[in-house]
Every structure is written in C-alpha cells, then in structure tokens.
Design an enzyme around this catalytic site. Structure first.
Site, PDB file in Angstrom:
ATOM      1  N   ASP A  23      -1.958  -3.803   7.076  1.00 33.84           N
ATOM      2  CA  ASP A  23      -1.339  -3.249   5.875  1.00 33.84           C
ATOM      3  C   ASP A  23      -2.442  -2.920   4.873  1.00 33.84           C
ATOM      4  OD1 ASP A  23       0.262  -2.647   3.679  1.00 33.84           O
ATOM      5  OD2 ASP A  23       0.578  -4.756   3.165  1.00 33.84           O
ATOM      6  N   ASP A  27       2.425  -3.865   0.805  1.00 28.32           N
ATOM      7  CA  ASP A  27       3.881  -3.937   0.913  1.00 28.32           C
ATOM      8  C   ASP A  27       4.337  -4.801   2.088  1.00 28.32           C
ATOM      9  OD1 ASP A  27       3.358  -2.355   3.120  1.00 28.32           O
ATOM     10  OD2 ASP A  27       4.700  -0.707   2.531  1.00 28.32           O
ATOM     11  N   ASP A  31       0.248   0.105   8.261  1.00 33.44           N
ATOM     12  CA  ASP A  31       0.342   1.540   7.991  1.00 33.44           C
ATOM     13  C   ASP A  31      -0.880   2.258   8.553  1.00 33.44           C
ATOM     14  OD1 ASP A  31      -1.707   1.003   6.024  1.00 33.44           O
ATOM     15  OD2 ASP A  31      -0.116   0.376   4.665  1.00 33.44           O
ATOM     16  N   ASP A 208       7.998   7.539  26.428  1.00 30.22           N
ATOM     17  CA  ASP A 208       8.903   6.404  26.481  1.00 30.22           C
ATOM     18  C   ASP A 208      10.060   6.669  27.448  1.00 30.22           C
ATOM     19  OD1 ASP A 208       9.724   3.795  25.126  1.00 30.22           O
ATOM     20  OD2 ASP A 208      11.491   5.018  24.703  1.00 30.22           O
ATOM     21  N   GLU A 267       6.046   6.181  30.899  1.00 27.38           N
ATOM     22  CA  GLU A 267       6.642   4.851  30.990  1.00 27.38           C
ATOM     23  C   GLU A 267       7.916   4.979  31.808  1.00 27.38           C
ATOM     24  OE1 GLU A 267       8.503   1.283  28.250  1.00 27.38           O
ATOM     25  OE2 GLU A 267       9.182   3.341  28.124  1.00 27.38           O
ATOM     26  N   HIS A 339       4.193  -3.945  23.336  1.00 28.38           N
ATOM     27  CA  HIS A 339       5.105  -4.274  22.235  1.00 28.38           C
ATOM     28  C   HIS A 339       6.446  -4.801  22.733  1.00 28.38           C
ATOM     29  CE1 HIS A 339       6.183  -0.289  23.580  1.00 28.38           C
ATOM     30  NE2 HIS A 339       7.342  -0.405  22.967  1.00 28.38           N
ATOM     31  N   ASP A 340       6.735  -4.650  24.035  1.00 29.87           N
ATOM     32  CA  ASP A 340       8.001  -5.105  24.606  1.00 29.87           C
ATOM     33  C   ASP A 340       7.869  -6.379  25.436  1.00 29.87           C
ATOM     34  OD1 ASP A 340       9.583  -3.089  23.559  1.00 29.87           O
ATOM     35  OD2 ASP A 340       9.332  -1.765  25.278  1.00 29.87           O
TER      36      ASP A 340
END
Length: 574
Positions: A23, A27, A31, A208, A267, A339-340
């Site tokens: 970040d 916030d 990003d 994806d 993927e 990420h999964d």
C-alpha cells in the site's frame, strides 16, 4: 533440440496479488504505486515476468475477478497513468508485465450485462447465457433452474432475474455472469480489448479459467453430486467442443504479427496431459503454457474442504506424468502457490521447526522440473498460512459461502473451521511481510486483511540480510535456470518413484546431468536404491538447502544421507 527455444523456457514468473502486495497511500489496500515502489525487490530476486492479478474496475465481489470495465483501472489500485508508469519502470528493469484476463465472465455491473438483462429483446441479450425456467416449473420455484449445475461458490449456477423471469448462468458468484462465447460479437469485443492492452505495452495475458469459455449445447443436467439437489456440470463446460477453435481465433486476431516476446498462459482447471499437449503445441497457435491443478488436488478427499495428508508417491506420479507427457511437445507452468491456494510451506512442508528448510526444499524440487516456475508473492520469504481464530476472520467469498452452507447442513462449526484453516484462499491473501515495523511495512494505515503475527521474524528485510534465507535460495535457483541450459531444456527422469520420503530425479542435456534429491521428512534419511549412488556421492554440489550441504553427515560407504527437509542439486559432466 531446436537451436532456439522460446524465451519463457528459461524465465521465472512472479505473481502479484495487488490488494495484499504494498500500500502506498495509507488506505490499507495495496495499489499500483506500491508495486512500483517494490520493483527493486523483484529485480534483486531476478524474476523475468510479473503477473498482476486483476486490477480492472470492479465491485470487488470476488476480489477483482468480477470486472465491470476491462479498459480502466479500479480506483482502489490507482489510475491508467500509474499502470503505464509501472509497465515502463518494470521494462527498465528487464521485467515483463502480464495481465490477468478474465473473460469467461464479467461483473453483473458491466455495461454489457446491464444492457443484456434490461429486456429479452435487447441486442446484447445473447451476450450472456439466458434460459427460461425448467419445463413444468414457474420461475423462482425450487428446481426451476434450467440445469442442476452446482456453482464453484456454492448453490446453483443459475440466478433468477425477476424483471424478465429468466435465469442467467454464473459458474462462480451470482455477480459473475458467464459470457456467451458462441456469439461472435462477444469474441470480437474481447479481442479488441486485448489488443488495446497490448498496444499499451502489456506483454501478455494469464487467462483465467479459459478452458470454460466453450459450453456444450444444449445445456443439460450433470450427474448428481451425493444426495443433494446439485449436479456436476463440468463435462458441459470443461474443454468444450469449440475451445480450440476459440483460442486459435484469439491468436489470429490478437497475437499474430506481434513477434515472439509475448506470453500467453491458459489457466485450465481439470485439464488433462493430453489436452495440454494440444493447447500448448506451438504449431497449433493456442497458448504458450497451461496452468493446471492436478497436483494441488492430491491432498483433497471427496471435495476441496475434505483434506488428507499429501502422499509423496502420488505427487511424484502426477508431476512425473506431466513431465513425460509434455517432454516432446508443449509446455507446463510450475507452481506450489497462487492467490487461490494455501501457503505451500504450511501445506506440503513444515511451517514450524523446519520452515526455512522445507521452504527451500519445495523451491528446489519445483524449479528443477521442466516448465516455467511461478513464484507467488511472499513465497520467496517462506510466508505461512494464517492462524484464523473464528469464522469472522475469513473474507474470501468461497470460504464465507462454504461456512454458511456447511454449518447450515449441520456440520460442526469447529470441523468446518478446521477445513477452512487448511484450505481457504485467504491463506494466500494476507499482506506481504516487508519488515518488522507495524503492519509489516505493508501500510501506514489499517490493513484490509490482518498481517500474519509472525511478521517480526518472517519478513523481506530480515531475509535479504541473511545469506542463507529462503529469499536468497530462490534467487540462486532463478540464477541457475538463467545460466544452465540443462535446467530449462534438459530431459527429465524420475528416480525412486515408490519411495515415500525421498523425491529424486535427474535432468540431462548434452553430457551434463543434474541430480535432485530431497528429503520430505523431519528426520535424517539415507537415500537407498539410487542408480550410480557411489558416483553421485562425490559429485559437485550445485546448490543445497542447508548451508555447506556438502559436509552433511553420511556413512563411510559414501552414500547420501539427507538431513531433515534437505534438498541437494548435484552435477556430473561426461
């Protein structure tokens, strides 16, 4: 072997999940400027490609995999100007940038879908999958859904639209309606968007669930799942009848004539080795490599949330079969984490006493296979699974939906929580641990997801200062792939396939052979049955997961004894 192989054979990809990477504005959410600020970390690691999980404008129902505008950056992550600066500064460091292409579905807030659902005769009605209620049922009745398919995120794949009285298909969240790729207008709109990003400087796409874009017609019920109301619809949408046609058309419309520097990764859940050969055969012009899931399903029982210990023999059989199947034609992605998936060191290694050693071992085994390795953010630091306290700690829609469905069916809360702690995608989404300052240096504000409590000792600043850290082991593995052609192009031979503790194989090319031996256990282990064992015992040590691995204890006959979670790479030259 051809004189020149594709550049990505010796490349390593680093995946960034931007929300949790860095970040820059306080916030609490990562990003693009945060990514820019950490590019030197990636350059030091030595990676060749950065793959960004979705940063498009999105309602964030599924953390950005529900896209409402394909040609804009979500304000959460920054602006198009920030993105352009990221691409330019990555390129200055010799790092390519790959976008996440999510075109099996959009958000239900995408203008295409807003138009599509507005009326039955809207010109974009056929851009999505709309169906009337099942014959003999009224809309909204139990069982009225057009098919019995079960969503990946629990419940039905069909959502009733009250305004028109019809159902739309969503293989994932109800806010992720599936695009109808049978419609050529849909395909051309997608191709135009892809060309727009390539013209902007993007170096390719990770696509994806791309093998789900072709559905078998007519849509029909799947085989029942257990005693419930749902059925398995996957035979109707996994590698459907037009999938190869669609990908070849995509290549012609988007990539042809742009040279060989781009990267396309498909993927493909449930893809087979035989399918992968077709998808990645360079002569067929579809994708450069597949991202498949067979090996990360080996610790599943009847379903994802039914966990069992990994059997090393099964892992070797799976990975070895993929190595053999793609030996002559095609290419594979190599990964433990994304990420999964839960953190590999917690899932397949020992995240306690031998966290560092087992993280290095997993890296060594993976990176010495044939294929393109992927490093998921924090993997190079040996980051571990999250110690979730209760159900309120989970944020991922898949995990939240499973908890509600499972407890609603009467499963014990603690049993459900145990399954979530092992398998939740949230394990991969805790913020990257940069240093020992508050919130691990991820943010000056309140992080959107709590930082793992082990960050004071497991962090990048500490790792870079320690020459024997997990980070520097990854760096050396990447250097080895860049420098030694046998790692990228050598033949693969699995050894000791039935050994339940030792993972061993060779890579051979033009008179040079590398031996990889790894002890997937917490005690010293003697390697028995290795071909030419006496010769390997005295071979050159290329890289080991322990400091000074060459001095490891061994019997007087010279055979190899591995310490707990130890991996070694040895070299012999003819």
């Amino acid at each position: 072997m051809p004189a020149e192989r594709p550049w990505f054979h010796s490349a390593v990809v680093y995946q960034i999940y931007p929300r949790s990477f860095q970040d820059s504005d306080g916030d609490g959410i990562g990003d693009l400027r945060g990514v820019i600020n950490r590019l030197d970390h990636l350059a030091t690691l030595g990676v060749d490609v950065v793959w960004l999980s979705p940063i498009y404008r999105s309602p964030q129902d599924d953390n950005g995999y529900d896209i409402s505008d394909y040609q804009d950056i979500d304000p959460t992550f920054g602006t198009l100007a920030d993105f352009d600066e990221l691409v330019a500064k990555a390129h200055e460091r010799g790092i390519r940038v790959v976008m996440d292409l999510v075109v099996n579905h959009t958000s239900d807030e995408h203008p295409w879908f807003v138009e599509s659902r507005s009326s039955k005769d809207n010109p974009k009605r056929d851009w999505y999958w709309w169906q009337p209620p099942r014959e003999g049922f009224e809309a909204g009745q139990p069982g009225a859904e057009p098919t019995n398919w079960h969503s990946f995120f629990s419940g039905s794949t069909w959502q009733l639209d009250e305004a028109t009285g019809e159902y739309y298909l969503h293989l994932f969240s109800r806010k992720q309606p599936d695009l109808n790729w049978e419609n050529p207008q849909v395909r051309q709109a997608v191709y135009a968007m892809m060309r727009w990003w390539l013209d902007r400087g993007v170096d390719g796409f990770r696509m994806d669930v791309i093998n789900m874009i072709s559905k078998e017609l007519p849509l029909r019920d799947g085989e029942p799942i257990g005693d419930g109301p749902w059925g398995d619809g996957s035979p109707s949408y996994i590698c459907g009848p037009r999938i190869h046609e669609f990908l070849q058309e995509m290549h012609r419309e988007v990539f042809e004539g742009r040279g060989d520097a781009l990267l396309t990764v498909g993927e493909m859940p449930a893809v087979t080795v035989e399918d992968a050969v077709l998808f990645t055969d360079p002569a067929r012009h579809e994708v450069d490599m597949v991202f498949q899931f067979e090996h990360v399903g080996l610790d599943h029982g009847e379903h994802k949330w039914d966990r069992r210990p990994l059997q090393l023999v099964e892992l070797k059989e799976s990975l070895g079969r993929w190595q053999e199947g793609l030996a002559e034609v095609g290419w594979n992605s190599l990964y433990w984490n994304n990420h999964d998936q839960p953190r590999a060191v917690s899932r397949f290694g020992d995240d306690g006493e031998f966290r560092v050693e087992s993280a290095k071992l997993l890296a060594t085994v993976l990176h010495l296979h044939r294929g393109t390795p992927y490093v998921y953010q924090g993997e190079e630091l040996g980051m571990t699974n999250v110690p979730f306290q209760d159900a309120t700690a989970f944020r991922d829609i898949e995990s939240v939906n499973y908890y509600e469905a499972a407890t609603g069916q009467g499963l014990l809360v603690e049993e459900v929580l145990d399954a979530l702690r092992l398998g939740s995608r949230d394990n991969a989404r805790s913020p990257v641990q940069w240093d020992a300052s508050p919130h691990a240096g991820f943010t000056t504000g309140v992080p959107w997801f709590p930082v793992h409590p082990n960050y004071p000792t497991v962090n990048a600043e500490h790792a870079l200062a320690d020459p024997d850290s997990v980070f520097h082991h990854y760096r050396r593995l990447i250097e080895l792939r860049h420098a030694d052609p046998v790692v990228a192009e050598g033949d693969f031979t699995m050894l000791l396939p039935d050994d339940p503790v030792v993972y061993a194989f060779t890579r051979s090319l033009e008179g040079t052979t590398l031996l990889v031996v790894a002890n997937f256990g917490g005690t010293h282990h003697r390697v028995d049955g290795l071909p030419d064992a006496e010769e390997w015992a005295g071979a050159e040590l290329v890289l080991g997961s322990y400091p000074e691995s060459a001095t490891a204890p061994g019997p007087t006959d010279g055979s190899i004894v591995l310490r707990p979670w130890e991996a070694r790479i040895l070299r012999r030259t003819a």
